[in-house]
Structure formats: structure tokens, C-alpha cells
Design a protein around this motif. Structure first.
Motif, PDB file in Angstrom:
ATOM      1  N   ASP A 113       0.839  -1.202   0.000  1.00 10.38           N
ATOM      2  CA  ASP A 113       0.000   0.000   0.000  1.00 10.38           C
ATOM      3  C   ASP A 113       0.881   1.263   0.000  1.00 10.38           C
ATOM      4  OD1 ASP A 113       0.899  -0.585   2.528  1.00 10.38           O
ATOM      5  OD2 ASP A 113      -0.933  -0.001   3.562  1.00 10.38           O
ATOM      6  N   GLU A 149       0.519   4.087  -1.440  1.00  9.84           N
ATOM      7  CA  GLU A 149      -0.163   5.386  -1.252  1.00  9.84           C
ATOM      8  C   GLU A 149      -0.253   5.726   0.236  1.00  9.84           C
ATOM      9  OE1 GLU A 149      -1.667   2.831  -2.917  1.00  9.84           O
ATOM     10  OE2 GLU A 149      -1.157   3.486  -4.946  1.00  9.84           O
ATOM     11  N   GLU A 150      -0.575   4.704   1.037  1.00 11.71           N
ATOM     12  CA  GLU A 150      -0.716   4.930   2.480  1.00 11.71           C
ATOM     13  C   GLU A 150       0.633   5.295   3.106  1.00 11.71           C
ATOM     14  OE1 GLU A 150      -3.419   5.118   4.346  1.00 11.71           O
ATOM     15  OE2 GLU A 150      -2.243   5.427   6.165  1.00 11.71           O
ATOM     16  N   GLU A 168       1.325   8.962   1.767  1.00  8.28           N
ATOM     17  CA  GLU A 168       0.351   9.927   2.300  1.00  8.28           C
ATOM     18  C   GLU A 168      -0.424   9.263   3.428  1.00  8.28           C
ATOM     19  OE1 GLU A 168      -0.164  13.068   1.341  1.00  8.28           O
ATOM     20  OE2 GLU A 168       1.332  13.065  -0.255  1.00  8.28           O
ATOM     21  N   PRO A 169       0.165   9.122   4.615  1.00 12.27           N
ATOM     22  CA  PRO A 169      -0.506   8.351   5.673  1.00 12.27           C
ATOM     23  C   PRO A 169      -1.827   8.980   6.117  1.00 12.27           C
ATOM     24  CG  PRO A 169       1.693   9.095   6.369  1.00 12.27           C
ATOM     25  CD  PRO A 169       1.439   9.677   5.029  1.00 12.27           C
ATOM     26  N   THR A 170      -2.837   8.110   6.309  1.00  9.62           N
ATOM     27  CA  THR A 170      -4.127   8.595   6.807  1.00  9.62           C
ATOM     28  C   THR A 170      -4.268   8.285   8.293  1.00  9.62           C
ATOM     29  OG1 THR A 170      -5.143   6.500   6.181  1.00  9.62           O
ATOM     30  CG2 THR A 170      -5.278   8.312   4.584  1.00  9.62           C
ATOM     31  N   ASP A 171      -3.492   7.337   8.782  1.00 10.87           N
ATOM     32  CA  ASP A 171      -3.533   6.990  10.202  1.00 10.87           C
ATOM     33  C   ASP A 171      -2.272   6.198  10.534  1.00 10.87           C
ATOM     34  OD1 ASP A 171      -4.345   6.546  12.807  1.00 10.87           O
ATOM     35  OD2 ASP A 171      -6.427   6.244  12.208  1.00 10.87           O
ATOM     36  N   TYR A 225      -0.132   2.773  11.721  1.00  6.94           N
ATOM     37  CA  TYR A 225      -0.256   1.318  11.642  1.00  6.94           C
ATOM     38  C   TYR A 225      -0.364   0.755  13.048  1.00  6.94           C
ATOM     39  CZ  TYR A 225       0.955   1.560   6.733  1.00  6.94           C
ATOM     40  OH  TYR A 225       0.946   1.834   5.411  1.00  6.94           O
ATOM     41  N   ARG A 234       5.362  -3.893  10.434  1.00  7.78           N
ATOM     42  CA  ARG A 234       4.743  -3.062   9.387  1.00  7.78           C
ATOM     43  C   ARG A 234       5.300  -3.397   8.009  1.00  7.78           C
ATOM     44  NH1 ARG A 234       6.399   2.487  11.994  1.00  7.78           N
ATOM     45  NH2 ARG A 234       8.265   1.220  12.202  1.00  7.78           N
ATOM     46  N   LEU A 245      -3.810  -0.668   9.299  1.00 10.69           N
ATOM     47  CA  LEU A 245      -4.045   0.545  10.079  1.00 10.69           C
ATOM     48  C   LEU A 245      -4.746   0.202  11.379  1.00 10.69           C
ATOM     49  CD1 LEU A 245      -5.222   2.918   7.234  1.00 10.69           C
ATOM     50  CD2 LEU A 245      -2.981   2.847   8.318  1.00 10.69           C
TER      51      LEU A 245
END
Lengths: 290, 147
Positions: free
Chosen positions: A130, A132-133, A136-139, A141, A193, A258
Motif C-alpha cells: 500500500d 499510497e498509504e 500519504e498516511p491517513t492513520d 499502523y 509493518r 491501520l
């Protein structure tokens, strides 16, 4: 003030010199340096540069054992010059030389590039599908404290090269990666991770892997940050052997995802102070961001 | 950009022996390698001597006559010493390399303790065992055998 001056004592700094433009071979040069209590080797080198010989070259930056620039051979053992008190090492003569097992660029400056190239070869970063995560982290791990403990000790490495200078295998073997790169290799191998165990295994099973280490243990003895590279290398071997005989835990394990949704919305604990008011117009707190 | 001349500073074989103020594990590392090479050398000689039996009885007797005497007796004892050390130290290394004697990763708190501290009691026990085996072997080689 006079009391401090009385406490100064002269020490001989026997420094290994080499100027590629002038010298064919390195040689030792003596400098008399007045040292007081608490004075570190780096202070002595600055004294030489400022008062005795401005051509003396070494590498240093932070002066607090964080940047890892000033690794040197002090009285026959690798240390950080900023982290080692003169009086702790000697009563009279202090031998100062560049870290062995690295080519000398000039005076006390070793060429650390081969170490860093080996470090890169071992893919020392988190590799996941992943992408993209990751970019550009959204949260965060979801790692539990045990997952963190498994690699945290090895993440304190400052890449000073002291372990590489102390390693007897590296003294006779150019192919062997050495303690620092392998420790960082293990740091990512064991990180829950990370999702590239198979790729890492291929690299580490080759001749650049941990197999030429036979536990002289000096890397751990000299590490100024308590990273214990010898332990990381043995644990790496165990992980690879366990995987080879199909007992490894990491073989089928997917990288952690996540944080689960039910864990994200936590209540604010009591006693934690509120953040101060924003001083910039239009700023939005992270909690209020979309 | 012109290439900058650098001075090679690899310790080489000197790094195995003249390390500085090192811990006992470094010397065991060197001894393990040296004894390994010694056992290998003995193995090659052993193959040559025993292979002579395949040629003829006379060759065998001549080869055996060539490896008798005090020097070879002492040499054989040294091979035994090397074997005892290499085997027992090898057990220690195998346990370390499987992570049994290193302990798990932990927070580095000053003054730092490393995996060296974890395995050291076992190292001491193994070296005492080596000493006992070497002394018992010496008694058997030089006294009980009546040489």
C-alpha cells in the motif's frame, strides 16, 4: 576560575596524520594538550586546531553523541570523540587514529561510503504494497508494544561506524556486510509493518548476509548507543533458519494494517493539558481537520 | 573531478589478533578459526596417511613410521586440544546463533548491557569444560598410555 586552571593537566595527543596530497604513509604526530576534568577528546582536537595545527582534519557535528560523525580509534578502541572523556582513557598519552577497516580520506577522516552502500543494499526501509498509504498516511499502523520492542533497540543506531571498525570478520572480508548494515537489515526484517520478508530473505541468504559473523561480540562492546549489533545479527540468523525449516512466524504473516476503527476514537485521558490557542490565523487543529 | 587518493586502512589478519583491549569472546573467535584450520590440516594429512593402506601394506607401514615419535605425539595431542575447544565452543556458538543465548531485544539503558553479558556465564562454563577435557586427554595421552 583559578581553581579550574589548577586542575588542568597536560596530556600528549598522539594523532595519526595523513595528507593525501603530501604523504605516502600515515604517521603519528604528538601534541601537548591541557585537559581539565570532564573534557572530551573532541575538545582536545579543537584545542589542537585552534592553537597548535590548523591543518588537522576530522569529522564532527553535534558534540553530543547523536550525529555519529566523530567515531575514532582512541587508545586502540573505537569511540565517539565527543562522548569520551580524556581522563577516562589515559593518564598521559592518548593515541588518536581514524577508524580502521575504512580507507583514510585525510588525518582522522574515514571514508564511510562503502558502509552506507552496504546499508542501502539491504533495503533498509519499510516496504509495503500500500504505497499510497506509506507516502500519504491517513492513520498510524497498528503495532503493539511487543512489536515495537522487537526492533526499537536497533533503531537507535547512529551509523558512526565504530562497530565496523571493531569487527574482525570485516578486517579480512570485503564482501561481508558488517554489523551496522546487518543490524539495520534486521531492524526492518522484524518490523511488523514491513511486508517484504521474502525479498529480504533472498538478499540475506546470500554471501552479504549474516553468516560470516561468528560472534566476536566487539561490535556490541564498542557501540556508543547500546544498540547491540551482535544480538541483532544472531536473531536475524535465527529468523532465517527458522524460516528455512518452516517454523518461522514471519513467513506467512502479512504486514499489520491501520489501527482498527474502534480503537481510533479514544476518550481524552484526564489530566492532559489542553493545547494552547493557535497563534496563526486560519489554523485548524488536527482533530477538526476533514 | 579528480579522484581523491585514499589510504587503505583494513586491519587484515592483524585484526584477528592485535585488536586492542578486547573482550574474551574476540579471542575465542580467533582461536575458533585457528583450531578449525588446524583440524582441517590434520584431516588432509590423515587422508594421505590412511590412503597409503590402499596402495600396499609396505606403504602403510612406511607412512606410519613417518608419523611416529615425540613430535607427532605432541602434535596429535594438540589436534585433540583443538578438537575439544572447537567442539565445545562450537556448541556455544550454535546456541548463540540460534538466538538462545543472546536474549531478546531490550531498551538500551546506560550503562549498557549487551548479549555478551547474557552468554558470558555459559561461555565460562564451556571453557572450564574445555580445560577439564584437555587435562583428562593429557593424562590419557602422556601418562595412562605410558608414552
Amino acid at each position: 576560575m583559578s581553581n579550574e586552571t589548577e586542575q588542568l593537566q597536560n596530556y600528549i595527543f598522539r594523532v595519526r596524520r595523513y595528507d593525501p596530497a603530501r604523504d605516502d604513509e600515515p604517521y603519528f604526530e604528538d601534541f601537548t594538550v591541557p585537559c581539565g576534568p570532564g573534557m572530551v577528546v573532541l575538545d582536545g582536537l579543537w584545542y589542537i586546531k585552534e592553537h597548535l595545527d590548523p591543518t588537522l582534519a576530522w569529522r564532527s557535528s553535534c558534540r553530543m553523541g547523536v550525529c555519529g560523525s566523530c567515531g575514532m580509534l582512541l587508545n586502540g578502541k573505537p569511540h565517539l570523540a565527543c562522548h569520551t572523556q580524556v581522563r577516562e582513557l589515559t593518564k598521559e598519552i592518548l593515541m588518536v587514529a581514524p577508524l580502521p577497516n575504512f580507507d583514510i580520506v585525510r588525518d582522522l577522516v574515514p571514508d564511510l561510503a562503502p558502509m552506507l552502500e552496504k546499508h542501502l543494499k539491504l533495503n533498509t526501509r519499510i516496504i509495503r504494497e500500500d504505497v499510497e498509504e506509506v507516502l500519504e498516511p491517513t492513520d498510524q499502523y497498528w503495532q503493539d508494544p511487543d512489536d515495537l520492542t522487537a526492533y526499537l533497540q536497533f533503531a537507535y543506531c547512529i551509523k558512526c561506524g565504530c562497530c565496523m571498525a571493531a569487527c574482525p570478520t570485516l578486517a579480512t572480508d570485503d564482501i561481508y556486510s558488517g554489523p551496522m548494515p546487518l543490524t539495520q537489515g534486521y531492524r526492518y526484517l522484524i518490523d511488523t509493518r514491513d511486508g517484504a520478508f521474502k525479498e529480504r530473505k533472498k538478499i540475506l541468504s546470500s554471501e552479504i548476509g549474516p553468516w560470516r559473523c561468528h560472534y566476536a561480540g566487539e561490535c556490541s562492546a564498542v557501540c556508543p548507543k547500546g544498540v547491540d549489533p551482535a544480538r541483532a545479527i544472531q536473531l536475524m540468523k535465527r529468523e532465517l533458519v527458522w524460516d528455512y525449516i518452516r517454523l518461522g512466524k514471519r513467513r506467512h504473516q502479512k504486514p499489520v494494517g491501520l489501527l482498527p476503527k474502534e480503537r481510533r476514537a479514544t476518550e481524552r485521558r484526564e489530566g492532559i493539558a489542553e493545547a494552547p490557542e493557535f497563534t496563526i490565523d486560519g489554523a485548524v487543529s488536527p482533530a477538526e481537520q476533514p | 573531478m579528480p579522484e581523491i587518493k585514499q589510504y587503505p586502512n583494513k586491519l587484515g589478519l592483524k585484526g584477528w589478533v592485535v585488536g586492542g583491549k578486547w573482550g574474551p569472546e574476540r579471542y575465542l573467535y580467533t582461536l575458533h578459526r585457528v583450531t578449525g584450520l588446524g583440524i582441517l590440516l590434520y584431516f588432509v594429512m590423515h587422508i594421505f596417511v590412511t590412503a597409503s593402506r590402499a596402495i600396499s601394506q609396505e606403504m602403510w607401514e612406511r607412512a606410519m613410521a613417518g608419523v611416529t615419535g615425540t613430535i607427532f605425539l605432541v602434535g596429535e595431542y594438540l589436534v585433540f586440544v583443538a578438537f575439544a575447544f572447537h567442539a565445545l565452543n562450537g556448541i556455544r556458538l550454535a546456541l548463540i546463533e540460534l538466538g538462545v543465548l543472546t536474549g531478546p531485544a531490550e531498551q538500551p539503558i546506560y550503562p549498557y548491557k549487551s548479549s555478551l553479558n547474557v552468554q558470558r556465564p555459559f561461555m565460562v562454563v564451556m571453557m572450564i569444560l574445555v580445560l577439564v577435557v584437555v587435562l583428562a586427554g593429557g593424562w590419557d595421552f602422556f601418562i595412562a598410555a605410558g608414552h
